[in-house]
Design a protein around this motif. Structure first.
Motif, short mmCIF file in Angstrom:
data_model
loop_
_atom_site.label_atom_id
_atom_site.label_comp_id
_atom_site.label_asym_id
_atom_site.label_seq_id
_atom_site.Cartn_x
_atom_site.Cartn_y
_atom_site.Cartn_z
N VAL A 73 0.86 -1.17 0.00
CA VAL A 73 0.00 0.00 0.00
C VAL A 73 0.90 1.23 0.00
CG1 VAL A 73 -1.75 1.28 1.29
CG2 VAL A 73 -1.79 -1.22 1.29
N THR A 74 0.55 2.21 -0.79
CA THR A 74 1.25 3.49 -0.79
C THR A 74 0.25 4.56 -0.41
OG1 THR A 74 2.71 2.74 -2.57
CG2 THR A 74 2.59 5.12 -2.18
N VAL A 75 0.60 5.37 0.59
CA VAL A 75 -0.25 6.47 1.05
C VAL A 75 0.53 7.76 0.81
CG1 VAL A 75 -1.47 7.48 3.01
CG2 VAL A 75 -1.25 4.99 2.83
N VAL A 76 -0.11 8.70 0.13
CA VAL A 76 0.57 9.94 -0.24
C VAL A 76 -0.29 11.13 0.16
CG1 VAL A 76 1.67 11.17 -2.16
CG2 VAL A 76 1.43 8.70 -2.27
N THR A 77 0.34 12.17 0.69
CA THR A 77 -0.37 13.42 0.96
C THR A 77 0.24 14.53 0.09
OG1 THR A 77 1.05 14.06 2.81
CG2 THR A 77 -0.93 12.77 3.33
N PHE A 78 -0.54 15.58 -0.09
CA PHE A 78 -0.15 16.66 -0.99
C PHE A 78 -0.47 18.00 -0.35
CE2 PHE A 78 -1.42 12.94 -3.32
CZ PHE A 78 -0.39 12.75 -4.22
N ASP A 86 -2.52 15.62 -10.30
CA ASP A 86 -1.41 15.28 -11.20
C ASP A 86 -0.89 13.88 -10.88
OD1 ASP A 86 -1.64 17.78 -12.37
OD2 ASP A 86 0.05 18.65 -11.25
N TRP A 87 -0.72 13.60 -9.58
CA TRP A 87 -0.23 12.29 -9.16
C TRP A 87 -1.22 11.20 -9.58
CZ3 TRP A 87 -1.78 8.26 -6.06
CH2 TRP A 87 -0.79 7.37 -5.63
N LEU A 88 -2.51 11.44 -9.37
CA LEU A 88 -3.52 10.46 -9.76
C LEU A 88 -3.50 10.18 -11.25
CD1 LEU A 88 -6.58 11.50 -7.56
CD2 LEU A 88 -5.37 9.30 -7.48
N GLY A 89 -3.29 11.22 -12.05
CA GLY A 89 -3.23 11.03 -13.50
C GLY A 89 -2.10 10.08 -13.89
N ASP A 90 -0.92 10.29 -13.31
CA ASP A 90 0.21 9.41 -13.60
C ASP A 90 -0.05 8.01 -13.06
OD1 ASP A 90 1.52 11.56 -14.75
OD2 ASP A 90 2.73 12.00 -12.97
N ALA A 91 -0.57 7.91 -11.83
CA ALA A 91 -0.83 6.62 -11.22
C ALA A 91 -1.89 5.84 -11.99
CB ALA A 91 -1.24 6.80 -9.76
N ARG A 92 -2.91 6.53 -12.50
CA ARG A 92 -3.96 5.86 -13.27
C ARG A 92 -3.38 5.16 -14.49
NH1 ARG A 92 -7.80 10.42 -13.12
NH2 ARG A 92 -8.95 9.93 -11.27
N ALA A 93 -2.46 5.83 -15.17
CA ALA A 93 -1.84 5.24 -16.36
C ALA A 93 -1.10 3.96 -15.98
CB ALA A 93 -0.90 6.24 -17.01
N GLU A 94 -0.37 3.97 -14.87
CA GLU A 94 0.34 2.78 -14.42
C GLU A 94 -0.63 1.67 -14.01
OE1 GLU A 94 3.07 3.80 -11.31
OE2 GLU A 94 3.98 5.41 -12.49
#
Length: 135
Positions: A73-78, A86-94
């Motif tokens: 599990v990876t938990v990220v705050t911004f 922006d992070w979600l866009g990159d993560a969605r592609a992966e």
């Protein structure tokens, strides 16, 4: 026809409204929202174990990696939701690419935070526990 209200009554009402507004500001209502919860706190709220800090690489404020059972599990705050998006866009592609190769993952997000996990059942629990949305 408008009801007649005395000047004294109008001033009293205005004073009460101002006092209510000032007391709300003093209690933190209407102030800028505090920062996002700490990533390690979010991880703990969803039952992650072995949480350890990772290295933020872009717009992330904090990055924590942990496990639920045998799943990562990876938990990220911004600092803001623009960085999160922006992070979600990159993560969605992966996530889509991994899914094509039989390794599905899910994303869950909320106000200035996101979670990425290969435990699809846990993703729904994350969304409920953290009041977020699953992607």
């Amino acid at each position: 026809m408008r009801p007649v209200i005395s000047l004294r009554t109008e001033m009293l009402v205005i004073g009460l409204l101002l006092a209510a507004g000032l007391s709300g500001a003093a209690l933190g209502r209407g102030a800028a929202p505090a920062g996002p919860p700490a990533a390690v706190d979010l991880a703990g709220r969803v039952g992650c174990t072995g949480a350890h800090a990772g290295n933020p690489t872009g717009g992330e404020r904090e990055l924590v990696m942990c496990r639920i059972g045998d799943r990562d599990v990876t938990v990220v705050t911004f600092g803001d939701n623009t960085g999160r998006d922006d992070w979600l866009g990159d993560a969605r592609a992966e996530v889509v690419t991994l899914g094509l190769f039989g390794a599905p993952e899910a994303l869950v997000y909320g106000d200035r935070w996101a979670v990425r996990t290969a435990d699809l059942a846990a993703a729904d629990r994350f969304a409920a526990a953290l009041h977020g949305w699953r992607v």
